[in-house]
Write a protein that holds these residues in place. Structure first.
Motif, PDB file in Angstrom:
ATOM      1  N   HIS A 106       0.849  -1.197   0.000  1.00 15.74           N
ATOM      2  CA  HIS A 106       0.000   0.000   0.000  1.00 15.74           C
ATOM      3  C   HIS A 106       0.882   1.244   0.000  1.00 15.74           C
ATOM      4  O   HIS A 106       1.874   1.284   0.743  1.00 15.74           O
ATOM      5  CB  HIS A 106      -0.885   0.007   1.257  1.00 15.74           C
ATOM      6  CG  HIS A 106      -1.717   1.242   1.401  1.00 15.74           C
ATOM      7  ND1 HIS A 106      -2.931   1.391   0.781  1.00 15.74           N
ATOM      8  CD2 HIS A 106      -1.497   2.391   2.082  1.00 15.74           C
ATOM      9  CE1 HIS A 106      -3.429   2.574   1.091  1.00 15.74           C
ATOM     10  NE2 HIS A 106      -2.580   3.193   1.872  1.00 15.74           N
ATOM     11  N   PRO A 107       0.587   2.262  -0.781  1.00 15.76           N
ATOM     12  CA  PRO A 107      -0.590   2.410  -1.645  1.00 15.76           C
ATOM     13  C   PRO A 107      -0.328   2.152  -3.127  1.00 15.76           C
ATOM     14  O   PRO A 107      -1.263   2.114  -3.917  1.00 15.76           O
ATOM     15  CB  PRO A 107      -0.947   3.888  -1.450  1.00 15.76           C
ATOM     16  CG  PRO A 107       0.390   4.548  -1.294  1.00 15.76           C
ATOM     17  CD  PRO A 107       1.249   3.557  -0.541  1.00 15.76           C
ATOM     18  N   SER A 108       0.935   1.964  -3.545  1.00 14.57           N
ATOM     19  CA  SER A 108       1.218   1.978  -4.985  1.00 14.57           C
ATOM     20  C   SER A 108       1.625   0.621  -5.561  1.00 14.57           C
ATOM     21  O   SER A 108       2.091   0.540  -6.690  1.00 14.57           O
ATOM     22  CB  SER A 108       2.313   3.021  -5.295  1.00 14.57           C
ATOM     23  OG  SER A 108       3.584   2.563  -4.880  1.00 14.57           O
ATOM     24  N   LEU A 109       1.454  -0.456  -4.793  1.00 12.88           N
ATOM     25  CA  LEU A 109       1.670  -1.816  -5.283  1.00 12.88           C
ATOM     26  C   LEU A 109       3.120  -2.107  -5.648  1.00 12.88           C
ATOM     27  O   LEU A 109       3.402  -2.775  -6.636  1.00 12.88           O
ATOM     28  CB  LEU A 109       0.758  -2.115  -6.478  1.00 12.88           C
ATOM     29  CG  LEU A 109      -0.741  -1.907  -6.252  1.00 12.88           C
ATOM     30  CD1 LEU A 109      -1.519  -2.217  -7.523  1.00 12.88           C
ATOM     31  CD2 LEU A 109      -1.241  -2.743  -5.088  1.00 12.88           C
ATOM     32  N   SER A 110       4.051  -1.629  -4.828  1.00 19.74           N
ATOM     33  CA  SER A 110       5.451  -2.008  -4.994  1.00 19.74           C
ATOM     34  C   SER A 110       6.197  -1.825  -3.681  1.00 19.74           C
ATOM     35  O   SER A 110       5.740  -1.109  -2.781  1.00 19.74           O
ATOM     36  CB  SER A 110       6.128  -1.185  -6.098  1.00 19.74           C
ATOM     37  OG  SER A 110       6.736  -0.021  -5.591  1.00 19.74           O
ATOM     38  N   THR A 379       8.732  -7.513  -6.229  1.00 22.02           N
ATOM     39  CA  THR A 379       8.752  -6.120  -5.794  1.00 22.02           C
ATOM     40  C   THR A 379       7.724  -5.206  -6.448  1.00 22.02           C
ATOM     41  O   THR A 379       7.606  -4.042  -6.057  1.00 22.02           O
ATOM     42  CB  THR A 379      10.156  -5.535  -6.054  1.00 22.02           C
ATOM     43  OG1 THR A 379      10.522  -5.768  -7.427  1.00 22.02           O
ATOM     44  CG2 THR A 379      11.192  -6.200  -5.145  1.00 22.02           C
ATOM     45  N   GLY A 380       6.974  -5.703  -7.457  1.00 23.63           N
ATOM     46  CA  GLY A 380       6.009  -4.826  -8.106  1.00 23.63           C
ATOM     47  C   GLY A 380       4.906  -5.614  -8.790  1.00 23.63           C
ATOM     48  O   GLY A 380       5.035  -6.813  -9.054  1.00 23.63           O
ATOM     49  N   ASN A 381       3.818  -4.933  -9.091  1.00 25.15           N
ATOM     50  CA  ASN A 381       2.596  -5.563  -9.581  1.00 25.15           C
ATOM     51  C   ASN A 381       2.527  -5.588 -11.107  1.00 25.15           C
ATOM     52  O   ASN A 381       2.877  -4.619 -11.784  1.00 25.15           O
ATOM     53  CB  ASN A 381       1.390  -4.799  -9.025  1.00 25.15           C
ATOM     54  CG  ASN A 381       0.113  -5.578  -9.105  1.00 25.15           C
ATOM     55  OD1 ASN A 381      -0.431  -5.779 -10.171  1.00 25.15           O
ATOM     56  ND2 ASN A 381      -0.379  -6.019  -7.952  1.00 25.15           N
TER      57      ASN A 381
END
Length: 422
Positions: A106-110, A379-381
């Motif tokens: 949260h909040p930016s998906l990484s 580490t990221g979406n």
């Protein structure tokens, strides 16, 4: 919060100590600065019982995060799942495999939300009203989102070829997003000039020592979720090279404070894309210096940093721990993104594909022990890097709203299912 626990900033080369200020290099030898702690003071309150009684966010480890007082930015960051990945383990031939899934942060998906929460909380403490960053994508969205929530002005500088999902993911929050003609290294040099010309707080420039410490919270969570033990092997994607070092630092801090049984002998493995592999190349050639990649060329844009700030330290750490580093091409990245999604239901961005693909390569080379506990850091979406897959996966089959057409389709694809139902 940690005012009594942080003793200052210390040069990683000569050891000179500086006060807690917005400075990222030693004025004597230009070595990078990092946060130094008073571990005797930390030990008095940093216990398993105290940690487990706190909210499930990165701030449950507050004594080892360099924020004085309560955090003002990113209070809900962290607490992402550590998943026992048995189906992926079977596909890779591993006995005990975990995925640390920061693709749902949260909040930016990484995972960048961790470092930004610390950096911007520190920026507020130091009196900055305008903040910024140089970014290959994920950091842009995190700085924009967290700055918006904190009421800070934000300038986000990016290369002009980023994925649209990441560009939109920064712009929506109202930040001033500026695309620079060139690669990340051009962007970073400009940001350094801007930070010192305007006196703004750039998270990965003059606030970098504080920023980097946020990554440790990922390591603390891994250890706690494994029952306060440290994994034998960790595979980490590398861009600037900071994350792999801070994960190892977190493990060593837990050992030093007696929260895990030691000694820590974790082997650290670094993952890069072949189109931008300065750290992996340094390790594989046993070089003393990192040779920059002048023109990165890979779909893993979030890792496309040709001249990594922590490249030297990352390559040394990998060697010192008995680990290794590898790189993989774009086809392997896409194949591994699909493997992770199809086995564990996790849609990672291209950097996640790099991590899984490098793990596969290292296993095949015999460099990863199949019987040891292994953690892959995601580490990221994947929602941010849809371009990498759009032409690589099948489009939906279109039929009329007819049961007969559906039965014909199922029968053609899986005759055994029709036979079973009949």
């Amino acid at each position: 919060m940690s005012g009594e626990f942080v003793s200052g900033l210390k040069c990683r080369l000569c050891g000179k100590v500086y006060p807690k200020e917005a400075l990222n290099f030693c004025t004597e030898d230009f070595g990078p600065l990092e946060v130094a702690y008073n571990y005797e003071a930390v030990a008095k309150s940093f216990t398993r019982q105290a940690i487990e009684s706190r909210p499930r966010t990165m701030w449950r480890y507050r004594e080892l995060l360099p924020v004085d007082g309560e955090p003002t930015v990113g209070r809900h960051v962290g607490g992402t799942p550590l998943i026992r990945a048995d189906r992926l383990a079977k596909a890779l031939g591993l006995r005990e495999l975990y995925v640390k899934n920061d693709a749902v942060n949260h909040p930016s998906l990484s995972f960048k939300d961790r470092v930004v929460a610390v950096a911007l909380s520190k920026a507020v403490e130091l009196g900055f009203e305008t903040v910024g960053c140089a970014s290959t994508g994920n950091l842009a969205g995190s700085v924009a989102a967290n700055a918006a929530a904190a009421g800070l002005n934000a300038y986000v500088l990016i290369p002009d070829n980023l994925e649209q999902g990441k560009v939109l993911g920064a712009t929506i929050y109202g930040a001033k997003v500026i695309a620079i003609q060139g690669n990340y290294d051009h962007v970073n040099r400009l940001c350094s000039q801007i930070a010192f010309r305007f006196g703004w707080g750039f998270v990965n420039v003059n606030l970098r020592p504080f920023y980097a410490e946020g990554s440790k919270s990922m390591g603390f969570e891994i250890a706690e979720d494994m029952g306060w033990r440290i994994p034998d092997q960790v595979v980490v994607p590398m861009a600037g090279g900071s994350l792999i070092g801070k994960l190892h630092k977190s493990f060593k801090e837990l050992e030093r404070l007696g929260l895990v049984s030691g000694p820590v002998n974790t082997k650290m493995y670094g993952a890069q894309a072949t189109g931008c592999n300065p750290i992996a190349n340094t390790v594989k050639t046993d070089a003393l210096r990192v040779k920059p990649v002048r023109n990165p060329d890979t779909i893993a844009k979030s890792l496309a940093i040709g001249d990594p700030a922590d490249g030297y330290f990352a390559s040394q750490l990998i060697r010192d721990t008995g680990g290794w580093s590898e790189d993989v091409d774009d086809d392997a990245i896409v194949d591994s993104m699909r493997l992770l999604a199809e086995t564990e239901g996790i849609w990672a961005e291209t950097a996640g594909g790099v991590t899984v693909a490098v793990a596969r390569k290292l296993i095949a080379q015999g460099k990863i022990d199949r019987d040891a506990s292994t953690v892959l850091c995601i580490t990221g979406n994947g929602l941010k890097t849809q371009e990498a897959l759009i032409d690589k996966i099948a489009r939906p089959v279109v039929i009329k709203p007819s049961l007969a057409e559906f039965e014909a389709l199922v029968g053609a694809e899986s005759p055994e299912l029709v036979a079973t139902e009949a």
